[in-house]
Write a protein that holds these residues in place. Structure first.
Motif, PDB file in Angstrom:
ATOM      1  N   GLN A 148       4.804  21.287   2.691  1.00 38.22           N
ATOM      2  CA  GLN A 148       5.506  22.206   1.783  1.00 38.22           C
ATOM      3  C   GLN A 148       5.116  23.712   2.487  1.00 38.22           C
ATOM      4  OE1 GLN A 148       2.973  23.594  -1.761  1.00 38.22           O
ATOM      5  NE2 GLN A 148       1.369  22.088  -1.091  1.00 38.22           N
ATOM      6  N   TYR A 149       4.307  23.748   3.658  1.00 38.84           N
ATOM      7  CA  TYR A 149       4.143  25.058   4.252  1.00 38.84           C
ATOM      8  C   TYR A 149       5.192  25.342   5.441  1.00 38.84           C
ATOM      9  CZ  TYR A 149       0.081  24.854   0.946  1.00 38.84           C
ATOM     10  OH  TYR A 149      -0.696  24.820   0.068  1.00 38.84           O
ATOM     11  N   SER A 150       5.405  24.187   6.068  1.00 40.55           N
ATOM     12  CA  SER A 150       6.355  24.252   7.184  1.00 40.55           C
ATOM     13  C   SER A 150       7.501  23.631   7.080  1.00 40.55           C
ATOM     14  CB  SER A 150       5.584  23.649   8.381  1.00 40.55           C
ATOM     15  OG  SER A 150       5.246  22.098   8.258  1.00 40.55           O
ATOM     16  N   GLY A 151       7.713  22.830   6.212  1.00 41.03           N
ATOM     17  CA  GLY A 151       9.080  22.312   5.962  1.00 41.03           C
ATOM     18  C   GLY A 151       9.236  20.818   7.059  1.00 41.03           C
ATOM     19  N   GLU A 152       8.252  20.370   7.880  1.00 41.53           N
ATOM     20  CA  GLU A 152       8.265  19.353   8.778  1.00 41.53           C
ATOM     21  C   GLU A 152       8.031  18.079   8.016  1.00 41.53           C
ATOM     22  OE1 GLU A 152       8.738  19.551  12.033  1.00 41.53           O
ATOM     23  OE2 GLU A 152       8.933  21.705  11.467  1.00 41.53           O
ATOM     24  N   PRO A 153       8.865  17.112   8.558  1.00 40.00           N
ATOM     25  CA  PRO A 153       8.716  15.868   7.796  1.00 40.00           C
ATOM     26  C   PRO A 153       7.464  15.160   7.965  1.00 40.00           C
ATOM     27  CG  PRO A 153      10.687  15.981   9.411  1.00 40.00           C
ATOM     28  CD  PRO A 153       9.891  17.131   9.670  1.00 40.00           C
ATOM     29  N   LEU A 154       7.170  14.434   6.859  1.00 41.86           N
ATOM     30  CA  LEU A 154       5.898  13.626   6.803  1.00 41.86           C
ATOM     31  C   LEU A 154       6.238  12.200   6.782  1.00 41.86           C
ATOM     32  CD1 LEU A 154       3.901  15.694   4.216  1.00 41.86           C
ATOM     33  CD2 LEU A 154       3.457  15.831   6.666  1.00 41.86           C
ATOM     34  N   GLY A 155       7.201  11.744   6.284  1.00 43.29           N
ATOM     35  CA  GLY A 155       7.535  10.380   6.253  1.00 43.29           C
ATOM     36  C   GLY A 155       8.537  10.084   5.357  1.00 43.29           C
ATOM     37  N   THR A 156       8.969   8.718   5.380  1.00 45.58           N
ATOM     38  CA  THR A 156      10.282   8.509   4.438  1.00 45.58           C
ATOM     39  C   THR A 156      10.074   6.938   4.006  1.00 45.58           C
ATOM     40  OG1 THR A 156      11.718   9.559   6.184  1.00 45.58           O
ATOM     41  CG2 THR A 156      12.744   8.340   4.712  1.00 45.58           C
TER      42      THR A 156
ATOM     43  N   MET B 142      17.614  15.380  -5.173  1.00 47.16           N
ATOM     44  CA  MET B 142      16.718  15.601  -6.230  1.00 47.16           C
ATOM     45  C   MET B 142      15.350  16.433  -5.420  1.00 47.16           C
ATOM     46  SD  MET B 142      14.847  14.035  -9.409  1.00 47.16           S
ATOM     47  CE  MET B 142      13.641  13.105  -8.581  1.00 47.16           C
ATOM     48  N   VAL B 143      15.016  17.364  -5.685  1.00 45.43           N
ATOM     49  CA  VAL B 143      13.590  18.343  -4.933  1.00 45.43           C
ATOM     50  C   VAL B 143      12.788  18.224  -6.063  1.00 45.43           C
ATOM     51  CG1 VAL B 143      12.952  20.414  -3.998  1.00 45.43           C
ATOM     52  CG2 VAL B 143      15.139  19.612  -3.554  1.00 45.43           C
ATOM     53  N   SER B 144      11.591  17.483  -5.721  1.00 42.26           N
ATOM     54  CA  SER B 144      10.473  17.852  -6.520  1.00 42.26           C
ATOM     55  C   SER B 144       9.356  18.641  -5.878  1.00 42.26           C
ATOM     56  CB  SER B 144       9.456  16.500  -6.771  1.00 42.26           C
ATOM     57  OG  SER B 144      10.418  15.452  -7.310  1.00 42.26           O
ATOM     58  N   LEU B 145       9.066  19.916  -6.430  1.00 43.59           N
ATOM     59  CA  LEU B 145       8.286  20.733  -5.817  1.00 43.59           C
ATOM     60  C   LEU B 145       6.847  20.251  -5.948  1.00 43.59           C
ATOM     61  CD1 LEU B 145       9.867  24.295  -7.197  1.00 43.59           C
ATOM     62  CD2 LEU B 145      10.225  23.049  -4.932  1.00 43.59           C
ATOM     63  N   PRO B 146       6.043  20.606  -5.090  1.00 46.86           N
ATOM     64  CA  PRO B 146       4.555  20.241  -4.847  1.00 46.86           C
ATOM     65  C   PRO B 146       3.632  20.581  -6.293  1.00 46.86           C
ATOM     66  CG  PRO B 146       5.314  21.322  -3.030  1.00 46.86           C
ATOM     67  CD  PRO B 146       6.326  21.544  -3.822  1.00 46.86           C
ATOM     68  N   ALA B 147       3.012  19.735  -6.584  1.00 50.83           N
ATOM     69  CA  ALA B 147       2.208  20.006  -7.602  1.00 50.83           C
ATOM     70  C   ALA B 147       0.834  20.478  -7.430  1.00 50.83           C
ATOM     71  CB  ALA B 147       1.953  18.696  -8.472  1.00 50.83           C
ATOM     72  N   ALA B 148       0.208  20.344  -6.146  1.00 50.11           N
ATOM     73  CA  ALA B 148      -0.977  21.037  -5.734  1.00 50.11           C
ATOM     74  C   ALA B 148      -0.824  21.622  -4.311  1.00 50.11           C
ATOM     75  CB  ALA B 148      -1.979  19.816  -5.824  1.00 50.11           C
ATOM     76  N   ALA B 149      -1.871  22.273  -3.960  1.00 52.60           N
ATOM     77  CA  ALA B 149      -1.913  22.835  -2.658  1.00 52.60           C
ATOM     78  C   ALA B 149      -1.861  21.688  -1.550  1.00 52.60           C
ATOM     79  CB  ALA B 149      -3.043  23.742  -2.364  1.00 52.60           C
TER      80      ALA B 149
ATOM     81  N   ALA C 259       1.006  -1.019   0.003  1.00 49.24           N
ATOM     82  CA  ALA C 259      -0.039  -0.239  -0.141  1.00 49.24           C
ATOM     83  C   ALA C 259       1.023   1.258  -0.078  1.00 49.24           C
ATOM     84  CB  ALA C 259      -0.929  -0.082   1.234  1.00 49.24           C
ATOM     85  N   MET C 260       0.508   2.202  -0.758  1.00 48.17           N
ATOM     86  CA  MET C 260       1.259   3.393  -1.076  1.00 48.17           C
ATOM     87  C   MET C 260       0.867   4.397   0.042  1.00 48.17           C
ATOM     88  SD  MET C 260       3.536   3.605  -3.463  1.00 48.17           S
ATOM     89  CE  MET C 260       3.667   5.486  -3.739  1.00 48.17           C
ATOM     90  N   LYS C 261       1.634   4.934   0.720  1.00 44.78           N
ATOM     91  CA  LYS C 261       1.225   5.931   1.960  1.00 44.78           C
ATOM     92  C   LYS C 261       1.237   7.174   1.060  1.00 44.78           C
ATOM     93  CE  LYS C 261       3.503   3.553   5.568  1.00 44.78           C
ATOM     94  NZ  LYS C 261       4.948   3.626   6.594  1.00 44.78           N
ATOM     95  N   MET C 262      -0.020   7.783   1.270  1.00 46.93           N
ATOM     96  CA  MET C 262      -0.355   9.143   0.814  1.00 46.93           C
ATOM     97  C   MET C 262      -0.001  10.449   1.872  1.00 46.93           C
ATOM     98  SD  MET C 262      -0.990   8.309  -2.117  1.00 46.93           S
ATOM     99  CE  MET C 262      -1.530   9.858  -2.901  1.00 46.93           C
ATOM    100  N   TYR C 263       0.827  11.068   1.592  1.00 45.94           N
ATOM    101  CA  TYR C 263       1.155  12.115   2.535  1.00 45.94           C
ATOM    102  C   TYR C 263       0.547  13.532   1.953  1.00 45.94           C
ATOM    103  CZ  TYR C 263       4.644   8.768   4.194  1.00 45.94           C
ATOM    104  OH  TYR C 263       5.185   7.662   4.745  1.00 45.94           O
ATOM    105  N   GLN C 264       0.276  14.209   2.699  1.00 42.37           N
ATOM    106  CA  GLN C 264      -0.443  15.428   2.171  1.00 42.37           C
ATOM    107  C   GLN C 264       0.106  16.762   3.217  1.00 42.37           C
ATOM    108  OE1 GLN C 264      -4.687  15.114   2.182  1.00 42.37           O
ATOM    109  NE2 GLN C 264      -4.848  14.083   0.759  1.00 42.37           N
ATOM    110  N   SER C 265       0.280  17.709   2.704  1.00 46.77           N
ATOM    111  CA  SER C 265       0.574  18.985   3.315  1.00 46.77           C
ATOM    112  C   SER C 265      -0.779  19.703   3.818  1.00 46.77           C
ATOM    113  CB  SER C 265       1.080  20.030   2.396  1.00 46.77           C
ATOM    114  OG  SER C 265       2.741  19.438   2.011  1.00 46.77           O
ATOM    115  N   THR C 266      -0.607  20.544   4.831  1.00 47.96           N
ATOM    116  CA  THR C 266      -1.700  21.283   5.546  1.00 47.96           C
ATOM    117  C   THR C 266      -1.206  22.776   5.804  1.00 47.96           C
ATOM    118  OG1 THR C 266      -0.989  20.469   7.688  1.00 47.96           O
ATOM    119  CG2 THR C 266      -2.703  19.136   6.735  1.00 47.96           C
ATOM    120  N   ALA C 267      -1.989  23.623   5.097  1.00 48.42           N
ATOM    121  CA  ALA C 267      -1.807  24.830   5.363  1.00 48.42           C
ATOM    122  C   ALA C 267      -2.077  25.428   6.736  1.00 48.42           C
ATOM    123  CB  ALA C 267      -2.463  25.720   4.183  1.00 48.42           C
ATOM    124  N   SER C 268      -1.024  26.012   7.340  1.00 49.66           N
ATOM    125  CA  SER C 268      -1.203  26.429   8.666  1.00 49.66           C
ATOM    126  C   SER C 268      -1.085  27.822   8.916  1.00 49.66           C
ATOM    127  CB  SER C 268      -0.182  25.689   9.841  1.00 49.66           C
ATOM    128  OG  SER C 268       1.047  25.961   9.353  1.00 49.66           O
TER     129      SER C 268
END
Length: 192
Positions: free
Chosen positions: A110-118, A78-85, A43-52
């Protein structure tokens, strides 16, 4: 034509099969199944950014420094910038200079720079590793510079085979069967 084709057939087959992974999803699934001995991928883990409200002024810098701290032995990033909000910021840490398969993937808000997963390369199953290795096999970079040169030469030979085959066919067509000289039947006169 025949000799060159014989000597490059194994490597040409590898190059062709690794190219099919990009074109056909069913072949990609077959390669994964052959590598992992399972038809169901993890199963692929889906990580999402939350605007704070507390947005850091430099979340990319914070994420990049964290990636360097977690992967200090990496040769490149390699840095991949976010494609959506809601998409995460993705940083891949490659442990070799010339190949893409040996990489750890880190996900950041993408808003705080905090790690979501690895996603660590060592934790992947053999099917996932084989799929990640596909590009490096396809272009020969898995063997370094000699591997790239071999892949180039094999590709060049494969590209020349239709041309040399056509030339051989054209030469055989021009060598039509020569008319056989008719042997005149000579009558023997036998006297008794």
């Amino acid at each position: 034509h025949n000799v060159l084709g014989f000597y490059v057939v194994i490597i040409a087959l590898i190059l062709a099969l690794t190219g099919m992974v990009y074109s056909f999803t069913w072949f990609n699934a077959a390669v994964y199944a052959a590598g992992s001995l399972s038809v169901t991928p993890p199963a692929m883990k889906m990580y999402q950014s939350t605007a704070s409200l507390e947005n850091d002024t430099h979340p990319l810098d914070k994420a990049f420094l964290t990636a360097i701290e977690k992967n200090p032995d990496a040769k490149r990033y390699m840095v991949s910038l976010p494609a959506a909000a809601q998409s995460p910021l993705i940083i891949r840490a490659y442990h070799r200079k010339e190949v893409y398969f040996d990489a750890n993937t880190l996900y950041f808000d993408q808003y705080s720079g905090e790690p979501l997963g690895t996603q660590l390369y060592k934790d992947m199953n053999n099917g996932e590793k084989l799929i990640m290795m596909n590009y490096d096999l396809h272009v020969g970079s898995i063997g370094g510079l000699p591997g790239k040169i071999i892949a180039f030469l094999v590709s060049l030979v494969c590209a020349s085979l239709p041309v040399t085959g056509f030339i051989i066919w054209l030469g055989k067509k021009k060598k039509k069967a020569k008319p056989v000289n008719s042997i005149r039947s000579v009558k023997r006169v036998v006297t008794i």
